[in-house]
Design a protein around this motif. Structure first.
Motif, short mmCIF file in Angstrom:
data_model
loop_
_atom_site.label_atom_id
_atom_site.label_comp_id
_atom_site.label_asym_id
_atom_site.label_seq_id
_atom_site.Cartn_x
_atom_site.Cartn_y
_atom_site.Cartn_z
N SER A 19 2.68 4.60 -0.74
CA SER A 19 2.22 5.76 -1.48
C SER A 19 3.28 6.83 -1.40
O SER A 19 4.20 6.73 -0.61
N ASP A 64 0.94 13.57 -10.52
CA ASP A 64 0.30 14.87 -10.32
C ASP A 64 1.35 15.94 -10.58
O ASP A 64 2.39 15.99 -9.93
N THR A 123 0.35 10.62 -17.45
CA THR A 123 0.16 9.18 -17.31
C THR A 123 1.21 8.46 -18.14
O THR A 123 1.28 8.65 -19.36
N SER A 172 0.82 -1.21 0.00
CA SER A 172 0.00 0.00 0.00
C SER A 172 0.84 1.25 0.00
O SER A 172 0.37 2.33 0.28
N LYS A 231 -2.06 16.31 -14.99
CA LYS A 231 -1.62 14.93 -14.77
C LYS A 231 -0.85 14.40 -15.97
O LYS A 231 -1.15 14.72 -17.12
N ASP A 277 3.19 1.13 -6.05
CA ASP A 277 3.35 -0.30 -5.71
C ASP A 277 4.12 -1.02 -6.82
O ASP A 277 5.03 -1.79 -6.55
N VAL A 337 0.74 7.31 -12.69
CA VAL A 337 0.11 8.62 -12.84
C VAL A 337 0.87 9.62 -11.97
O VAL A 337 1.15 9.35 -10.80
N SER A 349 1.06 9.71 -7.99
CA SER A 349 -0.17 9.52 -7.21
C SER A 349 -0.76 8.12 -7.39
O SER A 349 -1.55 7.67 -6.58
N GLU A 350 -0.37 7.43 -8.48
CA GLU A 350 -0.80 6.06 -8.73
C GLU A 350 0.35 5.27 -9.35
O GLU A 350 1.09 5.81 -10.18
N GLY A 351 0.50 4.04 -8.91
CA GLY A 351 1.51 3.18 -9.51
C GLY A 351 2.77 2.97 -8.68
O GLY A 351 3.71 2.31 -9.13
#
Length: 301
Positions: free
Chosen positions: A82, A139, A128, A80, A126, A261, A137, A257-259
């Motif tokens: 981040s 920010d 990607t 998890s 953003k 992990d 992703v 902000s995503e990815g």
């Protein structure tokens, strides 16, 4: 002038000379600190003679080899994971119209697809990055790094990054830092090619948004430590808070902000990498992931 007066005058002159010397020493120390702040992550900067000029390879190199022993990777962090809570917030927005300047650079290995426009799109929020291993992703800090993001967006529209291999992945047990580096259009990412990390888009531009430490999740443009103001197509993603030991001095464009992990799972130690000793010594080439990380496309919105 009496003997006492002469002695007092000599004492005063000696004191002024001492104070002047101290001021010089303080200025020299400040300049040294600034230079060190802009040194790359790894072990040294490979210098290559190209087309009659000297080109410092844009491989991230280690500012402090002693940090290798102290850095224990956060790659084994929980699934998890981040972006770090220590990552600073976006700096205040710049006021007035923004104009960017890009300079053609022909004395380095490059894949030239043109120069970006001078007026950046300040509405981009953003980025990607779609890879064969997953999606990331970011920010964006467009207000603070408009020209860096303008360059990335331009190259993305030109499909410059499509099907490009990320040429350098390092872990603390190898280089004392933890990050993924991409953006060399000529890289083979095989752990053998001595020129990996030297390729660019054939132009350079100045520094901006350079006061943010390289905490986990921070995305920044890379350039050789002794080549300030020479940003190009290459960028890196910090994969550990311990990279903050490097300090600031790099163009930060945003925060993942995503990815995270997926990124943290790319390599947990040197056994997951195609090791290149020249990467560590700064003689050329880079340490690449055994399982290739290939950018399929980069988009902005």
């Amino acid at each position: 002038m009496s003997g006492d007066d002469r002695q007092n005058e000599e004492d005063r002159q000696n004191e002024l000379a001492r104070e002047h010397k101290e001021r010089q020493a303080q200025r020299a120390a400040a300049q040294t600190a600034k230079a060190r702040r802009n040194t790359f992550i790894g072990a040294g900067v490979a210098v290559v003679v190209v087309a009659g000029g000297i080109f410092a390879a844009t491989t991230l190199v280690n500012k402090d080899p002693a940090g290798e022993a102290a850095a224990k990777s956060s790659a084994s962090a929980s699934a998890s994971a981040s972006p770090s809570a220590t990552t600073p917030s976006t700096p205040p927005a710049k006021t007035g119209p923004v104009t960017c300047t890009y300079k053609r650079e022909t004395g380095v290995p490059n894949k030239f697809v043109g120069l970006p426009g001078k007026r950046p799109n300040m509405k981009l929020k953003k980025m990607t990055i779609t890879t064969n291993r997953g999606t990331v992703v970011v920010d964006l800090m467009t207000d603070a790094a408009p020209c860096s993001i303008n360059s990335l967006s331009f190259l993305a529209k030109k499909k410059f990054y499509n099907d490009m291999k990320c040429h350098r992945l390092v872990t603390p047990d190898v280089s004392g830092v933890h990050m993924l580096q991409c953006g060399d259009p000529l890289a083979k990412a095989d752990g053998k090619n001595p020129t990996d990390g030297q390729g660019t888009a054939g132009y350079v531009y100045g520094d901006e948004n350079t006061d943010i430490p390289l905490a986990k999740g921070v995305v920044f443009m890379t350039q050789a430590g002794d080549a300030m103001g020479q940003n190009n197509s290459q960028f890196a993603i910090s994969l550990s808070d311990e990279n903050t030991q490097i300090g600031s001095g790099y163009n930060v464009v945003g925060v993942v902000s995503e990815g995270m992990d997926m990124l943290l799972g790319l390599a947990t130690s040197g056994k997951d990498l195609l090791l290149n000793n020249a990467d560590i010594t700064g003689d050329g080439g880079t340490t690449a992931p055994k399982k290739p990380v290939i950018i399929k496309s980069i988009t902005f919105k």
